[in-house]
Design a protein around this motif. Structure first.
Motif, PDB file in Angstrom:
ATOM      1  N   ALA A 170       0.835  -1.207   0.000  1.00  0.00           N
ATOM      2  CA  ALA A 170       0.000   0.000   0.000  1.00  0.00           C
ATOM      3  C   ALA A 170       0.864   1.249   0.000  1.00  0.00           C
ATOM      4  O   ALA A 170       0.611   2.208  -0.741  1.00  0.00           O
ATOM      5  CB  ALA A 170      -0.925  -0.004   1.218  1.00  0.00           C
ATOM      6  N   ALA A 185      -4.183   1.969  -3.412  1.00  0.00           N
ATOM      7  CA  ALA A 185      -3.404   2.080  -2.178  1.00  0.00           C
ATOM      8  C   ALA A 185      -4.301   1.927  -0.955  1.00  0.00           C
ATOM      9  O   ALA A 185      -3.961   1.227   0.011  1.00  0.00           O
ATOM     10  CB  ALA A 185      -2.662   3.414  -2.128  1.00  0.00           C
ATOM     11  N   ALA A 191      -4.290  -1.039   1.895  1.00  0.00           N
ATOM     12  CA  ALA A 191      -4.204  -0.706   3.315  1.00  0.00           C
ATOM     13  C   ALA A 191      -5.345  -1.360   4.092  1.00  0.00           C
ATOM     14  O   ALA A 191      -5.149  -1.845   5.212  1.00  0.00           O
ATOM     15  CB  ALA A 191      -4.236   0.813   3.499  1.00  0.00           C
ATOM     16  N   CYS A 221       0.028   2.242   6.695  1.00  0.00           N
ATOM     17  CA  CYS A 221      -1.282   2.552   6.126  1.00  0.00           C
ATOM     18  C   CYS A 221      -1.603   4.033   6.281  1.00  0.00           C
ATOM     19  O   CYS A 221      -2.262   4.629   5.413  1.00  0.00           O
ATOM     20  CB  CYS A 221      -2.356   1.686   6.793  1.00  0.00           C
ATOM     21  SG  CYS A 221      -2.217  -0.068   6.386  1.00  0.00           S
TER      22      CYS A 221
END
Length: 477
Positions: A269, A291, A295, A312
């Motif tokens: 991520a 992304a 996460a 994250c």
């Protein structure tokens, strides 16, 4: 063990007089934060540790910013033991095993950082000593710590031979030492034993809380962990576009080998969000969404892992979800207050959420506690950008020039300096900085930078101010 406790009894008063500097880990991840343009040149400056070259003579910030000078030792505190973990030495003739020693060092730092009773120095700060044999007393003075852990690792077939020693920096006294010869498959148990031994040595007969350890997810497959470590090292040592792509491939392989290992999804991520900020993305919205999706997978697997949360948070910030990122990073810092990687990007997320005074506070805290961190230049860049948004253009100019001294190949420094100079009405100087940026960056256009500002920052007036200054400096585009 009896001798150890006798030593502790005789040095009880000394244990409270500990120097400290909060740390990072990046726990994995990277310890890095290639925010935006210039990632190809982020480490291209000449200020490598141990090179013998001088540090910037200017203070990192004025009295207003309350930033310490780069050569000033970190401030001392007296309420917690502080420790620096030097990079473990790879004793194998096979240099490809170097990542094994680095990965073990990182995980020990992470384990120690999760104990709120200790101050643990950042991974990036201690890795400045990699490949050296520094005097432990000097390390103690430079990092402001009372204790240093050093060790070595020798992989032999399917076994690991590990030596560790904990040293009191003022006197050079050996507080604790351990020799380990165990199967390589037990590496994570070995690291937990090392962490427990240090905590016992520093805090008498107390242990790392089981709740803290439960939050740190371990992989079932050693190969998945090794791939993530290799991806991180690649990303740190060679942070250009090709390296980003190769690191993404390694992280992707880790997710395929062990789909349940949250750290690999978190790393993936983070690396995907880097594509958004450095000009690699062909579609900002699609890569941002990807992304965030990655996460989400990581957090579903390990919602209380501080490293996963910090990665994250990084990804969410540059994917345009600052409020969400702030939540992740605050949780990470609650679990591991020594995570300076989370501290740095908490400041960045606060900036994107237009909480500018809070942003300054977090960035100054990072700089004060991690003055030798490899990402000190990125922190000062964020500081300069924050002063631009506060319309304190003189301070912004000062910070941007300091950032350039640290990381002359980081393109966003020149964009920030150009905007500060535009705010001061020095248009010709601002245009010169844009020309310097264009020499470094062939992918990021003014329009793409404006699109990135719109993605990062939700507050329209905040975005309009930055774009107005950018256009004033980049008037011929």
């Amino acid at each position: 063990m009896t001798d150890l406790f006798n030593w502790l009894a005789n040095h009880e008063s000394g244990l409270s007089a500990i120097a400290a500097m909060m740390a990072i880990v990046a726990g994995v991840v990277v310890v890095l934060s290639p925010l935006g343009a210039g990632i190809r040149g982020f480490f291209s400056g000449d200020n490598k540790a141990g090179s013998g070259q001088s540090q910037p003579e200017q203070e990192l910030a004025s009295t207003k910013a309350q930033i310490i000078e780069i050569n000033t030792p970190p401030p001392l505190i007296t309420d917690k033991p502080s420790i620096a973990v030097l990079p473990f030495v790879n004793m194998s003739d096979d240099k490809s095993q170097e990542y094994f020693a680095d990965g073990m060092t990182e995980d020990i730092i992470t384990g120690l950082s999760c104990d709120s009773r200790l101050f643990v120095i950042a991974r990036n700060s201690t890795f400045a000593y990699k490949g050296q044999s520094p005097d432990i007393r000097t390390v103690g003075k430079e990092l402001g710590v009372r204790y240093v852990l050093e060790g070595s690792i020798r992989p032999i077939n399917d076994r690991l031979r590990i030596t560790t020693q904990l040293i009191e920096t003022e006197t050079g006294t050996h507080v604790w030492a351990e020799k380990i010869d165990r199967p390589a498959a037990e590496i994570f148990d070995i690291m937990d034993d090392v962490v427990d031994g240090i905590v016992i040595a520093l805090c008498s007969n107390i242990r790392v809380a089981e709740s803290d350890r439960a939050g740190r997810q371990r992989p079932e497959e050693l190969n998945a962990w090794a791939l993530c470590v290799r991806a991180e090292i690649l990303f740190i040592s060679q942070p250009d576009s090709e390296a980003v792509s190769r690191a993404i491939d390694l992280a992707q392989r880790a997710t395929e080998i062990e789909p349940g290992y949250a750290a690999s999804w978190a790393l993936l991520a983070m690396l995907t969000s880097v594509r958004v900020t450095n000009g690699l993305s062909g579609n900002l919205a699609e890569d941002s969404e990807q992304a965030l999706s990655l996460a989400g997978k990581a957090l579903k697997l390990a919602p209380n892992d501080p490293h996963v949360l910090s990665c994250c948070g990084f990804a969410a910030t540059w994917a345009g979800q600052a409020a969400q990122a702030i939540g992740y990073l605050e949780r990470s810092l609650t679990i591991n207050p020594n995570n300076s990687f989370a501290r740095l990007y908490y400041g960045a997320a606060l900036y994107c959420d237009t909480r500018l005074e809070d942003c300054l506070e977090q960035l100054q805290l990072f700089i004060q506690r991690s003055p030798r961190d490899l990402y000190i230049g990125v922190a000062i860049f964020h500081l300069a950008l924050c002063y631009v948004s506060l319309k304190d253009y003189e301070q912004a100019e000062h910070e941007a020039r300091v950032a350039i001294k640290h990381t002359p190949g980081f393109g966003w420094n020149y964009i920030t300096l150009a905007m500060a100079l535009s705010g001061l009405g020095r248009d010709s100087e601002a245009q010169a900085q844009i020309q310097q940026f264009n020499k470094l960056e062939s992918v990021l256009t003014r329009q793409r930078i404006e699109d990135i500002f719109h993605l990062w920052i939700e507050e329209p007036k905040h975005v309009e101010q930055l774009i107005s200054l950018l256009r004033q400096a980049w008037a011929d585009s």
